[in-house]
Design an enzyme around this catalytic site. Structure first.
Site, PDB file in Angstrom:
ATOM      1  N   SER A 100      30.349  21.660 -27.890  1.00 26.39           N
ATOM      2  CA  SER A 100      30.361  21.388 -29.312  1.00 26.39           C
ATOM      3  C   SER A 100      31.362  22.228 -30.106  1.00 26.39           C
ATOM      4  CB  SER A 100      28.957  21.612 -29.897  1.00 26.39           C
ATOM      5  OG  SER A 100      28.568  22.963 -29.768  1.00 26.39           O
TER       6      SER A 100
ATOM      7  N   LYS B  12      33.291  29.020 -36.023  1.00 32.31           N
ATOM      8  CA  LYS B  12      32.543  27.760 -35.894  1.00 32.31           C
ATOM      9  C   LYS B  12      31.589  27.618 -37.076  1.00 32.31           C
ATOM     10  CE  LYS B  12      29.748  25.271 -32.427  1.00 32.31           C
ATOM     11  NZ  LYS B  12      29.189  25.344 -31.064  1.00 32.31           N
TER      12      LYS B  12
ATOM     13  N   SER C 287      28.975  25.014 -24.725  1.00 26.62           N
ATOM     14  CA  SER C 287      29.800  24.622 -25.876  1.00 26.62           C
ATOM     15  C   SER C 287      31.007  25.490 -26.162  1.00 26.62           C
ATOM     16  CB  SER C 287      28.937  24.560 -27.128  1.00 26.62           C
ATOM     17  OG  SER C 287      28.284  23.333 -27.142  1.00 26.62           O
TER      18      SER C 287
HETATM   19  N1  GLN Z   1      26.569  19.734 -24.480  1.00 32.76           N
HETATM   20  C1  GLN Z   1      25.418  20.556 -24.566  1.00 32.76           C
HETATM   21  C2  GLN Z   1      24.423  19.974 -25.537  1.00 32.76           C
HETATM   22  O1  GLN Z   1      24.731  19.015 -26.176  1.00 32.76           O
HETATM   23  C3  GLN Z   1      25.777  21.943 -24.936  1.00 32.76           C
HETATM   24  C4  GLN Z   1      25.821  22.203 -26.385  1.00 32.76           C
HETATM   25  C5  GLN Z   1      25.995  23.642 -26.745  1.00 32.76           C
HETATM   26  O2  GLN Z   1      26.264  24.491 -25.895  1.00 32.76           O
HETATM   27  N2  GLN Z   1      25.820  23.920 -28.008  1.00 32.76           N
HETATM   28  O3  GLN Z   1      23.323  20.440 -25.647  1.00 32.76           O
END
Ligand code: GLN
Length: 484
Positions: free
Chosen positions: A159, A84, A183
């Site tokens: 994400s 990532k 994410s």
């Molecule tokens: N969807 C969540 C957010 O936008 C989780 C994001 C993540 O785990 N990086 O904060």
């Protein structure tokens, strides 16, 4: 017998490394098989921001000779991996999918990168994601959204959208993502692959570009739980460069095995079934509970009234920490600097306004607000109290249960373009995943079926802190049962 290119990308990471050890495949063949798939499919799916073709091929030759001479003998030696783009890789761009860091080349490796290199793994490239890991659909990326390989009109989740889509579409056998509120697990579930979010502090965060430091963990997306366990063994463990990384925890890889679950108790919170679940997700959860019963586990229901605090507490804490962590992108030290600025103040303001996208700026503003004088007690302090309540509620539940079973998301992957207009709805869909981050516990998302549109459905299994070996054993058993 030698293997064809197609066979190579169908293999799990463990199968691939075994075939490399047995000399059925060379490391270069393995890397080339994936580079070919990337070339064919990445233009449409948009999983990778950066592909490290030349580096991967020269490294493949180096790893092969290391394996041949016995110098490299890691369990995953020779296996390609994708990263990532918020995990720092020395000499390779790390963009966080943001215009702000579009040209940022990290001068050092994250600890996890040093560890996968020492294992003899090969980096294929850097994966697309929501900008600074903020989002649930992959659509906040400056580099455009990732398409779900199961149906390109739909989101791959977020994400870690690129990580999940790359593993699902065979553009990488395994990937590293990050999970602050779901994410790793949510995109894994949307794409039909497996995602592990480790216990907070089990994996070093050194070199992971921070979103919300008290919640962030590097996680793994793989084809199955056994692969995740093998990579977790590589990346986990003490690191003197991360003070929050546990000194005591040592993962017992050899105790991970798909065995009968008799005597294991699994709890499902009644509230999990009442939070706007789609019928397909609900049915898959109930079917999965039955599958665990056939493996010998007992299923029980309990109350978790604290669940209602999870999303508000998560978004207050995550935004507060983000507003502080992202203050460093000011146009001075690194990242985008506005050309239009004439004064120092303008340089800060213009650089941030031009370099950061809408969702990131929304969260910085929200975070600054909840930390500001007069609102700190009303929002931030309350959220921290709610986090403690949730942690205690889970600790209590784990006195009675070995595992907690839940959906990953209320619904399957949304159609691209339908989510960003309603951020509140998007935030609410994180209800099942954020709790594990707030409580600091490990959780895995496992593919378990499909909805009426043919989109994958996942379930989530959670365990107590540092319970990864037990969790991955149960997850592997569940996966094996699914294959029957
Ligand atoms: N969807 C969540 C957010 O936008 C989780 C994001 C993540 O785990 N990086 O904060």
């Amino acid at each position: 017998m030698r293997c064809g290119m197609n066979d190579i990308t169908k293999m799990t990471a463990l199968e691939l490394s075994a075939a490399i050890r047995q000399k059925k495949i060379s490391v270069t063949e393995a890397v080339n098989a994936y580079l070919d798939n990337i070339e064919k499919l990445n233009p449409e799916l948009n999983c990778y921001i950066t592909v490290c073709r030349d580096e991967a091929l020269s490294r493949a030759a180096e790893v092969q000779s290391g394996i041949d001479s016995g110098r490299i003998c890691g369990r995953l030696a020779g296996v390609p991996i994708a990263i990532k783009d918020n995990i720092c890789t020395k000499g390779i761009k790390t963009t966080c999918a943001s215009k702000m860091l579009e040209n940022f080349v990290a001068p050092y490796n994250a600890t996890v990168i040093d560890r996968i290199n020492a294992e003899g793994m090969i980096i294929l490239g850097k994966l697309n994601m929501d900008e600074f890991a903020m989002g649930s659909t992959g659509e906040t990326s400056y580099f455009g959204s990732v398409k779900n390989p199961v149906n390109p009109e739909r989101s791959a989740g977020g994400s870690s959208s690129g990580a999940a889509a790359a593993v699902a579409a065979e553009l990488a056998p395994i990937a590293l993502g990050s999970d602050t509120g779901g994410s790793v697990r949510q995109p894994a579930s949307y794409c039909g692959v497996t995602g592990l979010k480790p216990t907070y502090s089990a994996v070093s965060r050194y070199g992971l570009i921070a979103y919300a430091s008290s919640l962030d963990q590097i996680g793994i997306i793989g084809k199955n739980s056994a692969d995740c366990a093998a990579l977790f063994d590589v990346i986990s463990g003490a690191d003197e460069r991360d003070m929050t990384c546990s000194k005591e925890f040592a993962f017992d890889y050899n105790s991970v095995r798909a065995e009968n679950l008799s005597g294991k108790r699994i709890g499902i919170a009644n509230e999990f079934l009442n939070v706007g679940l789609s019928p397909a997700v609900k049915q898959n959860l109930l079917d999965s509970a039955k599958r665990f019963e056939t493996l010998g586990a007992s299923i029980d229901y309990f109350d978790l009234p604290e669940l209602k605090y999870a999303v508000p507490a998560y978004y207050v804490i995550a935004c507060a920490e983000a507003s502080s962590n992202l203050a460093r992108y000011d146009g001075v030290r690194f990242g985008h600097r506005s050309e239009a600025a004439k004064t120092l103040d303008e340089m800060f303001v213009f650089s941030r306004s031009e370099g950061l996208g809408d969702e990131v700026r929304r969260r910085i503003m929200l975070g600054s607000f909840v930390l500001s004088q007069g609102y700190y007690d009303a929002y931030y302090k309350k959220a921290v109290t709610a986090k403690q309540l949730i942690t205690k509620a889970f600790e209590k539940a784990f006195e009675r249960y070995d595992f907690i079973l839940s959906p990953v998301t209320p619904d399957t992957a949304p159609v691209l373009g339908e989510s960003l207009g309603n951020p509140l709805k998007m935030y609410l869909s994180d209800i099942y995943t954020v709790t594990a981050n707030l409580a600091g516990i490990p959780a895995v998302s496992l593919p378990c079926g499909y909805d009426g549109n043919g989109m994958p459905v996942g379930i989530q299994l959670m365990a107590k802190r540092f319970g990864e070996a037990e969790l991955l054993s149960a997850a592997t058993a569940f996966g094996k049962e699914a294959d029957l």
